[in-house]
Design a protein around this motif. Sequence first.
Motif, PDB file in Angstrom:
ATOM      1  N   ALA A   1      -0.305 -14.186  18.737  1.00 57.01           N
ATOM      2  CA  ALA A   1      -0.577 -14.903  17.495  1.00 57.01           C
ATOM      3  C   ALA A   1      -1.640 -15.988  17.679  1.00 57.01           C
ATOM      4  N   SER A   2      -2.477 -16.097  16.682  1.00 57.22           N
ATOM      5  CA  SER A   2      -3.500 -17.148  16.685  1.00 57.22           C
ATOM      6  C   SER A   2      -3.415 -17.916  15.365  1.00 57.22           C
ATOM      7  N   THR A   3      -3.976 -19.106  15.359  1.00 59.50           N
ATOM      8  CA  THR A   3      -3.868 -19.960  14.173  1.00 59.50           C
ATOM      9  C   THR A   3      -4.534 -19.329  12.953  1.00 59.50           C
ATOM     10  N   ASN A   4      -5.548 -18.491  13.161  1.00 64.29           N
ATOM     11  CA  ASN A   4      -6.204 -17.859  12.006  1.00 64.29           C
ATOM     12  C   ASN A   4      -5.389 -16.707  11.418  1.00 64.29           C
ATOM     13  N   GLN A   5      -4.222 -16.468  11.994  1.00 63.33           N
ATOM     14  CA  GLN A   5      -3.301 -15.495  11.414  1.00 63.33           C
ATOM     15  C   GLN A   5      -2.217 -16.166  10.576  1.00 63.33           C
ATOM     16  N   THR A   6      -2.323 -17.469  10.430  1.00 61.07           N
ATOM     17  CA  THR A   6      -1.469 -18.176   9.489  1.00 61.07           C
ATOM     18  C   THR A   6      -1.788 -17.673   8.084  1.00 61.07           C
ATOM     19  N   SER A   7      -0.772 -17.142   7.407  1.00 53.85           N
ATOM     20  CA  SER A   7      -1.035 -16.488   6.131  1.00 53.85           C
ATOM     21  C   SER A   7       0.284 -16.058   5.494  1.00 53.85           C
ATOM     22  N   MET A   8       0.157 -15.532   4.268  1.00 50.87           N
ATOM     23  CA  MET A   8       1.277 -14.860   3.606  1.00 50.87           C
ATOM     24  C   MET A   8       1.123 -13.368   3.868  1.00 50.87           C
ATOM     25  N   TYR A   9       2.186 -12.755   4.355  1.00 48.64           N
ATOM     26  CA  TYR A   9       2.164 -11.324   4.648  1.00 48.64           C
ATOM     27  C   TYR A   9       3.074 -10.596   3.663  1.00 48.64           C
ATOM     28  N   LEU A  10       2.526  -9.569   3.056  1.00 39.72           N
ATOM     29  CA  LEU A  10       3.256  -8.817   2.037  1.00 39.72           C
ATOM     30  C   LEU A  10       3.370  -7.356   2.451  1.00 39.72           C
ATOM     31  N   CYS A  11       4.585  -6.854   2.390  1.00 42.79           N
ATOM     32  CA  CYS A  11       4.854  -5.451   2.654  1.00 42.79           C
ATOM     33  C   CYS A  11       5.040  -4.738   1.321  1.00 42.79           C
ATOM     34  N   ALA A  12       4.598  -3.497   1.245  1.00 40.83           N
ATOM     35  CA  ALA A  12       4.765  -2.727   0.023  1.00 40.83           C
ATOM     36  C   ALA A  12       5.050  -1.275   0.375  1.00 40.83           C
ATOM     37  N   SER A  13       5.672  -0.581  -0.566  1.00 41.77           N
ATOM     38  CA  SER A  13       5.854   0.854  -0.407  1.00 41.77           C
ATOM     39  C   SER A  13       5.552   1.538  -1.735  1.00 41.77           C
ATOM     40  N   ARG A  14       5.207   2.794  -1.655  1.00 43.02           N
ATOM     41  CA  ARG A  14       5.007   3.564  -2.875  1.00 43.02           C
ATOM     42  C   ARG A  14       5.164   5.043  -2.549  1.00 43.02           C
ATOM     43  N   PRO A  15       5.612   5.832  -3.509  1.00 44.05           N
ATOM     44  CA  PRO A  15       5.715   7.267  -3.267  1.00 44.05           C
ATOM     45  C   PRO A  15       4.334   7.894  -3.310  1.00 44.05           C
ATOM     46  N   THR A  16       4.205   9.060  -2.740  1.00 44.53           N
ATOM     47  CA  THR A  16       2.946   9.786  -2.792  1.00 44.53           C
ATOM     48  C   THR A  16       2.688  10.271  -4.206  1.00 44.53           C
ATOM     49  N   GLY A  17       1.440  10.197  -4.629  1.00 45.39           N
ATOM     50  CA  GLY A  17       1.087  10.621  -5.987  1.00 45.39           C
ATOM     51  C   GLY A  17       0.004   9.710  -6.518  1.00 45.39           C
ATOM     52  N   VAL A  18      -0.691  10.157  -7.535  1.00 47.45           N
ATOM     53  CA  VAL A  18      -1.836   9.384  -8.021  1.00 47.45           C
ATOM     54  C   VAL A  18      -1.486   8.474  -9.177  1.00 47.45           C
ATOM     55  N   ARG A  19      -0.253   8.480  -9.625  1.00 46.62           N
ATOM     56  CA  ARG A  19       0.103   7.576 -10.722  1.00 46.62           C
ATOM     57  C   ARG A  19       1.377   6.823 -10.383  1.00 46.62           C
ATOM     58  N   THR A  20       1.362   6.267  -9.198  1.00 46.38           N
ATOM     59  CA  THR A  20       2.565   5.582  -8.751  1.00 46.38           C
ATOM     60  C   THR A  20       2.293   4.107  -8.521  1.00 46.38           C
ATOM     61  N   GLU A  21       3.300   3.321  -8.815  1.00 49.08           N
ATOM     62  CA  GLU A  21       3.180   1.891  -8.595  1.00 49.08           C
ATOM     63  C   GLU A  21       3.654   1.549  -7.195  1.00 49.08           C
ATOM     64  N   ALA A  22       3.242   0.382  -6.741  1.00 50.07           N
ATOM     65  CA  ALA A  22       3.692  -0.128  -5.452  1.00 50.07           C
ATOM     66  C   ALA A  22       4.812  -1.134  -5.678  1.00 50.07           C
TER      67      ALA A  22
END
Lengths: 114, 113
Positions: free
Chosen positions: B81-102
């Motif tokens: 870890a370095s200080t420039n990695q201080t941040s908000m980290y967001l995980c997301a998932s979505r199903p496969t397909g072209v009209r899907t939300e995360a």
Amino acid sequence: SQQGEEDPQALSIQEGENATMNCSYKTSINNLQWYRQNSGRGLVHLILIRSNEREKHSGRLRVTLDTSKKSSSLLITASRAADTASYFCATDEASGGGADGLTFGKGTHLIIQP
Amino acid sequence: DVKVTQSSRYLVKRTGEKVFLECVQDMDHENMFWYRQDPGLGLRLIYFSYDVKMKEKGDIPEGYSVSREKKERFSLILESASTNQTSMYLCASRPTGVRTEAFFGQGTRLTVV
């Protein structure tokens, strides 16, 4: 990679007024989505508009899409204090199949003054 | 109710430490993502995975690695870890397909000191 750009970066209006946010993008898309983020939280999906649609409504939300101009707008009518949040547009590129993620803009921070 | 859960809301780590950020989804989605969010820069994609043991680099993979041993779990690893990695980290998932939300987790605010 391409990225949507929201405009304005910040918007402050009175409760009850309408709020309009715009998004521009660069390449062909399958769909465009709008998300909302309350302070310090994850994003929540609001609405999705397909590339062959021009307008879509959901409750107090109205989204338009102009693929010829590569732009979209999100209108929130009759705003409430609880609508205070950041709003992001996200594009689903035409070459992708959902597996390679959405590309997000930098967001519009909306403040509703009571 | 669909859910993406990140293991920590807030995390403070020291420079040089190895950091693990865990994300679990209960929707049987094929695709999972790690984003980083910084003021003025929006969300930037670090890595994504479209299947177990599969991973692809996003826009800013440097300094990060990922692991997906099970479909429901996607881990982000900061090797040193370095200080420039201080941040908000967001995980997301979505199903496969072209009209899907995360679907997003609640975020992990990481501070590296």
